[in-house]
Design a protein around this motif. Structure first.
Motif, PDB file in Angstrom:
ATOM      1  N   ILE A 155       0.692  -1.190  -0.202  1.00  0.00           N
ATOM      2  CA  ILE A 155       0.121   0.058  -0.027  1.00  0.00           C
ATOM      3  C   ILE A 155       0.831   1.333   0.031  1.00  0.00           C
ATOM      4  O   ILE A 155       1.861   1.234   0.264  1.00  0.00           O
ATOM      5  CB  ILE A 155      -0.894  -0.067   1.221  1.00  0.00           C
ATOM      6  CG1 ILE A 155       0.043  -0.074   2.568  1.00  0.00           C
ATOM      7  CG2 ILE A 155      -1.849  -1.072   1.190  1.00  0.00           C
ATOM      8  CD1 ILE A 155      -0.828   0.241   3.731  1.00  0.00           C
ATOM      9  N   ASP A 156       0.229   2.152  -0.405  1.00  0.00           N
ATOM     10  CA  ASP A 156       0.905   3.576  -0.382  1.00  0.00           C
ATOM     11  C   ASP A 156      -0.073   4.467   0.482  1.00  0.00           C
ATOM     12  O   ASP A 156      -1.316   4.139   0.568  1.00  0.00           O
ATOM     13  CB  ASP A 156       1.100   4.120  -1.763  1.00  0.00           C
ATOM     14  CG  ASP A 156       2.032   5.271  -1.804  1.00  0.00           C
ATOM     15  OD1 ASP A 156       2.536   5.727  -0.892  1.00  0.00           O
ATOM     16  OD2 ASP A 156       2.236   6.163  -2.704  1.00  0.00           O
ATOM     17  N   ILE A 157       0.613   5.677   0.998  1.00  0.00           N
ATOM     18  CA  ILE A 157      -0.381   6.567   1.714  1.00  0.00           C
ATOM     19  C   ILE A 157      -1.206   7.387   0.650  1.00  0.00           C
ATOM     20  O   ILE A 157      -0.613   7.772  -0.480  1.00  0.00           O
ATOM     21  CB  ILE A 157       0.460   7.625   2.459  1.00  0.00           C
ATOM     22  CG1 ILE A 157       1.239   6.894   3.413  1.00  0.00           C
ATOM     23  CG2 ILE A 157      -0.316   8.692   2.912  1.00  0.00           C
ATOM     24  CD1 ILE A 157       2.039   7.964   4.207  1.00  0.00           C
ATOM     25  N   LYS A 196      -3.453   3.620  -6.491  1.00  0.00           N
ATOM     26  CA  LYS A 196      -2.006   4.155  -6.331  1.00  0.00           C
ATOM     27  C   LYS A 196      -1.347   4.476  -7.575  1.00  0.00           C
ATOM     28  O   LYS A 196      -0.326   5.239  -7.806  1.00  0.00           O
ATOM     29  CB  LYS A 196      -1.430   2.639  -5.689  1.00  0.00           C
ATOM     30  CG  LYS A 196      -0.087   3.103  -5.244  1.00  0.00           C
ATOM     31  CD  LYS A 196       0.463   1.745  -4.353  1.00  0.00           C
ATOM     32  CE  LYS A 196       0.906   0.872  -5.178  1.00  0.00           C
ATOM     33  NZ  LYS A 196       1.241  -0.295  -4.307  1.00  0.00           N
ATOM     34  N   GLN A 220      -2.127   8.324  -8.360  1.00  0.00           N
ATOM     35  CA  GLN A 220      -1.382   8.769  -7.555  1.00  0.00           C
ATOM     36  C   GLN A 220      -0.049   9.068  -7.714  1.00  0.00           C
ATOM     37  O   GLN A 220       0.570  10.185  -8.045  1.00  0.00           O
ATOM     38  CB  GLN A 220      -1.829   8.216  -6.222  1.00  0.00           C
ATOM     39  CG  GLN A 220      -0.885   9.168  -5.257  1.00  0.00           C
ATOM     40  CD  GLN A 220      -1.278   8.717  -3.708  1.00  0.00           C
ATOM     41  OE1 GLN A 220      -2.468   9.320  -3.325  1.00  0.00           O
ATOM     42  NE2 GLN A 220      -0.257   7.733  -3.133  1.00  0.00           N
ATOM     43  N   ASN A 221       0.357   7.765  -8.205  1.00  0.00           N
ATOM     44  CA  ASN A 221       2.099   7.633  -8.668  1.00  0.00           C
ATOM     45  C   ASN A 221       2.161   8.658  -9.907  1.00  0.00           C
ATOM     46  O   ASN A 221       3.124   9.550  -9.869  1.00  0.00           O
ATOM     47  CB  ASN A 221       2.272   6.482  -9.117  1.00  0.00           C
ATOM     48  CG  ASN A 221       3.855   5.864  -9.219  1.00  0.00           C
ATOM     49  OD1 ASN A 221       4.474   6.871  -9.649  1.00  0.00           O
ATOM     50  ND2 ASN A 221       4.146   4.864  -8.692  1.00  0.00           N
ATOM     51  N   GLU A 281      -1.735  -2.212 -11.005  1.00  0.00           N
ATOM     52  CA  GLU A 281      -0.909  -0.989 -10.444  1.00  0.00           C
ATOM     53  C   GLU A 281      -0.215  -0.566 -11.566  1.00  0.00           C
ATOM     54  O   GLU A 281       0.810   0.544 -11.712  1.00  0.00           O
ATOM     55  CB  GLU A 281      -0.546  -1.295  -9.374  1.00  0.00           C
ATOM     56  CG  GLU A 281      -1.332  -1.740  -8.050  1.00  0.00           C
ATOM     57  CD  GLU A 281      -0.798  -1.952  -6.924  1.00  0.00           C
ATOM     58  OE1 GLU A 281       0.546  -2.307  -6.833  1.00  0.00           O
ATOM     59  OE2 GLU A 281      -1.254  -2.127  -5.898  1.00  0.00           O
TER      60      GLU A 281
END
Lengths: 488, 145
Positions: B11-13, B37, B40-41, B103
């Motif tokens: 996971i990422d924030i 994610k 967001q990246n 992802e």
């Protein structure tokens, strides 16, 4: 910032996160990586670098290996743990002779600039109001003196007498300006290496009880001190501890010191009596101690000096035992009857201050009577015939500087001409005519002198009754004792 | 957007899920995985000036610097800059793949472009390796003539 260190820090941060939070994505491009890991790695690498650098500097061993490049503040900090601090040096001082064309009143401001051809700057430290009656006459011109102080600390400001100077003051009337005497007091700031050299002996009993502790304490208290020899119980040079039957009973210590590199000179005004005699006895007036009386001149004509006089140590039962200390008393016999005279004498400073220190209630060693003395002097003089393609104004100050530095720091009992030659050959711009003859004049503690002239060596010969040995004598030289003759 | 299965995922924030009235970012204590994610990246890299991240100097785009130093520019030039930036970011992301294909980015393109004096709305469409599409609009201030 070292990129390799930064990458190591980044990988370490990632490892820490992965070890503790295996489900967190730490790939590049994630918020975790780009905003958290990168900032943490940057901070970690920066702090690590500072710590490594600090640790590196904090190791005395590292400094010893390369003292020249070590940071002075760091060296000072580390060596403060050894109770020693850096000697900050001193500014050279001396008299400037100002030759003027008119007999009138002159005013010299404080902070007036005087400059040598080499660009060394000196300033007056006080105002001078010179009245016409204060002027000395020389041929058709007049002259007077002002004292100046070097702009910066350092031995390079110790110029020799007659060094020409330039100034913008007194324009219209000024004929010439030159150093009247050898400048003194210019001491270099202590280098890292010199400071480190004192570290090994700095830890120990902080009392005036042993050779090591005396050396350490005096060098720390008096940064100007360069060499120290302690003569005490059982030393053959010690004569003060004999009782009236001739047995040595101890309880005395003679401490011989050499302060700054070059002996200084001072002028003392006196009046001779009906026998042509006068005494140098007053510590308060700065008359004693002296290494030697260099010359005497009539006050009415200070440039015309005489050297025909005799010196005798007087005052105590064994006055020679107190020669070169603040307790010395000298009688000088001249051919000048009832004349006002100016005496020029060589001395080394701080003898009085050091004596005062060792006698103080706080530092006095209760089991010993301690006497501070200048080393007994053997003044070296020589005339050098040389060839050089460089102008005299460039080469001669270098020769003098080299000889002064070498001889005034020399601590062996035999001064070889070959070693002097080695020093001069290091200049690499000079060819010296051989043989080179040097003269050593030994100023004995009873006031007499003996001399040796040789093309080979000058040797200190022990006379323990007079306290003379290689431990108590040192070779000295001043610029005016170096004659230079350029051959074409 | 489809639901994400967080099982076995890294996971990422979540950087943001919106804006407050005062236009300050909200950093909620939320986590993201899957295509969220990936998006967001993409956004993070898209708005990072190339060379400004000392840890990863190859990450980011140049359009911000170009627009900052450019005088008044044509909207076509803006479109060209954005197009290059979108391609660059997709390429950068493909060099750091995830274990999960939803992802991983397959392609990215500008899906819409509107410009007025002083601003541009750039629509960007991302497609993951599993074929899932996500479209969003990036509003930017620009010196359009």
């Amino acid at each position: 910032m070292d990129i390799t260190k930064l990458e190591e820090a980044r990988l370490l941060m990632i490892k820490l996160i992965n070890d503790n939070y295996p489900n967190v994505d730490t790939r590049k491009g994630t918020v975790i990586h780009d905003l958290l890991v990168s900032m943490a790695a940057l901070g970690y690498a920066s702090i690590s670098e500072d710590i490594a650098s600090f640790e590196e500097k904090m190791y005395l061993q590292q400094i010893v290996e390369d003292p020249a490049s070590a940071d002075e503040a760091v060296v000072d900090g580390i060596l403060s743990n050894f109770y020693i601090s850096r000697k900050l040096g001193g500014k050279a001082k001396g008299l400037v002779k100002l030759e003027v064309s008119e007999s009138r009143a002159y005013y010299v401001d404080s902070n007036s600039l005087f400059q040598t051809i080499d660009g060394l700057n000196y300033y007056t430290t006080t105002d001078y109001s010179i009245l016409p009656e204060d002027l000395f006459q020389q041929d058709d011109n007049y002259y007077f003196f002002v004292e100046v102080q070097a702009e910066e600390v350092g031995s390079s400001y110790m110029i020799a007498e007659t060094t020409a100077m330039q100034t913008s003051i007194l324009s219209g009337s000024l004929v010439s300006a030159e150093a009247f005497n050898d400048f003194d007091g210019g001491i270099d700031k202590e280098s890292n290496q010199e400071l480190l050299d004192r570290a090994p002996i700095s830890l120990g009993t902080r009392a005036l009880s042993s050779r090591q502790s005396i050396t350490t304490i005096l060098q720390e208290q008096f940064p100007e001190v360069r060499q120290i020899t302690v003569i005490g119980y059982n030393d053959r040079e010690m004569q003060r501890d004999k009782n009236n039957v001739g047995f040595k009973i101890g309880g005395k210590a003679d401490i011989y010191v050499r302060t700054i590199v070059e002996p200084l000179n001072k002028t003392i005004e006196k009046t001779t009596d009906a026998n042509g005699e006068f005494t140098l006895t007053s510590l308060e007036n700065g008359e004693v101690p002296v290494l030697r009386v260099r010359n005497i001149a009539l006050k009415s004509n200070p440039l015309n000096t005489i050297t025909d006089f005799t010196v005798t140590a007087i005052g105590r039962q064994n006055p020679h035992l107190y020669r070169f200390s603040i307790y010395e008393q000298l009688k000088i016999e001249t051919s000048l009857i009832e004349e006002d005279i100016i005496v020029t004498a060589d001395y080394i400073p701080f003898i009085e201050s050091i004596q005062e220190y060792v006698d103080s209630e706080e530092s006095k060693y209760i089991r010993s009577d301690t006497l501070i003395r200048s080393y007994m002097p053997c003044f070296i003089s020589m005339t050098i015939n040389y060839r050089s393609s460089f102008p005299t104004s460039e080469i001669e100050p270098q020769i003098k500087s080299k000889l002064i530095e070498f001889i005034n720091t020399y601590d062996q009992d035999i001064l070889y001409v070959s070693k002097i030659m080695d020093e001069l050959h290091n200049l690499d711009i000079i060819n010296i005519n051989l043989p080179l003859e040097i003269t050593g004049t030994f100023y004995l503690p009873d006031g007499n002198t003996t001399s040796q002239t040789s093309e080979n060596k000058i040797q200190i010969e022990s006379d323990f009754d007079l306290g003379i040995s290689e431990k108590t004598y040192r070779f000295f030289i001043v610029p005016s004792d170096i004659g230079l003759n350029k051959l074409v | 957007m489809s639901l994400v299965d967080y099982k076995d995922r890294k996971i990422d924030i979540m950087m943001t899920d919106g804006y407050t009235d005062k236009l300050s970012f909200i950093f909620p204590n939320k986590i993201v995985a899957g295509i969220q994610k990936m998006v967001q990246n993409f956004i993070l890299r898209f708005f990072t000036a190339l060379g400004s991240n000392i840890i990863d100097q190859n990450a980011g785009t140049q359009f911000a610097q170009e627009l900052k130093t450019a005088p008044q520019v044509e909207s076509g030039y803006i479109y060209q800059l954005m197009s290059m930036a979108v391609t660059d970011v997709a390429s950068q992301m493909q060099q750091v793949p995830s274990n999960f294909d939803d992802e991983n980015i397959e392609s990215a393109r500008i899906s819409s472009f509107e410009s007025e004096k002083g601003y541009a709305n750039v629509g960007i469409e991302l497609i993951s390796k599993v074929g899932e599409s996500y479209e969003f609009i990036v509003p930017i201030t620009v010196p359009i003539s």
